[in-house]
Scaffold this motif. Structure first.
Motif, short mmCIF file in Angstrom:
data_model
loop_
_atom_site.label_atom_id
_atom_site.label_comp_id
_atom_site.label_asym_id
_atom_site.label_seq_id
_atom_site.Cartn_x
_atom_site.Cartn_y
_atom_site.Cartn_z
N VAL A 107 0.85 -1.31 -0.15
CA VAL A 107 0.23 0.15 0.24
C VAL A 107 0.74 1.34 -0.11
N THR A 108 1.03 1.74 -0.86
CA THR A 108 1.02 3.53 -1.17
C THR A 108 0.62 4.69 -0.01
N GLU A 109 1.61 5.59 0.15
CA GLU A 109 1.09 6.32 1.15
C GLU A 109 -0.26 7.46 -0.32
N ASP A 110 0.10 6.75 -0.69
CA ASP A 110 -1.31 8.40 -1.59
C ASP A 110 -2.45 7.10 -1.62
N GLU A 111 -2.36 5.71 -1.55
CA GLU A 111 -3.69 4.81 -1.74
C GLU A 111 -3.68 4.83 -0.11
#
Length: 251
Positions: A107-111
């Motif tokens: 999981v990315t920060e943007d997601e």
């Protein structure tokens, strides 16, 4: 018991252009409601217009409105537009959401931020701004997820960003009790729509089916009647989350 007929009532359906939201919009219009069909982006404009046409053909009134609900100003604009058109607001049905299926390590920060902006922040302010404008005796209904009652991986951010809505619902139902406004959540199981298929891993549908006694995914037509019920005769339910999933999970 108050008059709970939907004919002539005004209902905002967020995410109301397609999938579950589109079916809800059409069903409420068929009951005689005026329906504001919210959609998120220009790419869904055609679907929203098709849903509005179907609502009118079903015997109700409807109009489409585009907005990014992660902006509180946009939420206020939508609600003010609804009341400006119809003069009142009986109910908001909040189906808007975002779901991606990844392990936590991917999981990315943007997601993460996008999920919480749509599933938690937008839900909070849709509820709060609706509460300022809704008719006495009105209804607020949110859609969360049966994953809140499941023990599973891959959906940590999706389920985690839906979980706060239960707390928002309990609090707001208490705060609006004096106005006879009920606030509830419906939590469907994995549903046979693009919302599920876009997030699911290969084989996940078979796994999800195997978790229910019926061996099926939840279908839109299994859920839509519950919306009309909770907006009418089911008014006594308040502050609750109903896990509507054919036995996929319970709590």
């Amino acid at each position: 018991m108050p008059d709970n007929a939907l004919r002539g009532k005004t209902i905002l359906v967020t995410g109301g252009a397609k999938n579950l939201g589109g079916s809800i919009s059409r069903d409420l219009a068929a009951a005689g409601a005026g329906v504001a069909v919210h959609y998120h982006s220009r790419s869904d404009k055609g679907l929203a217009e098709d849903t509005v046409a179907a609502c009118i053909a079903a015997g109700g009134d409807a109009f489409a409105i585009e907005a990014d609900l992660t902006s509180v100003a946009e939420i206020r604009r939508v609600l003010d537009s609804v009341i400006g058109r119809y003069g009142s607001l009986y109910a908001t049905v909040n189906t808007a959401g975002l779901a991606k299926g990844h392990s936590m390590t991917e999981v990315t920060e943007d997601e993460y931020d996008a999920h919480f902006a749509i599933n938690a922040k937008a839900a909070f302010f849709v509820m709060a701004e609706t509460a300022k404008r809704i008719d006495d005796g009105g209804k607020i209904l949110n859609f969360v997820s049966s994953l809140l009652a499941a023990y599973t991986g891959r959906y940590s951010v999706y389920a985690g960003s839906k979980a706060p809505v239960e707390h928002f619902t309990r609090a707001l139902s208490k705060e609006l009790a004096g106005r006879r406004v009920s606030v509830n959540n419906l939590a469907p199981g994995p549903m046979d729509t693009s919302f599920f298929w876009d997030a699911a891993a290969p084989g996940e549908d078979a796994f999800s089916k195997a978790q229910t006694p019926y061996g099926e995914l939840t279908k839109v037509e299994d859920v839509v009647p519950w919306v009309r019920f909770l907006l009418t005769d089911g008014w006594w339910l308040n502050g609750q989350t109903v896990f509507l999933n054919g036995g996929f999970a319970t709590r």
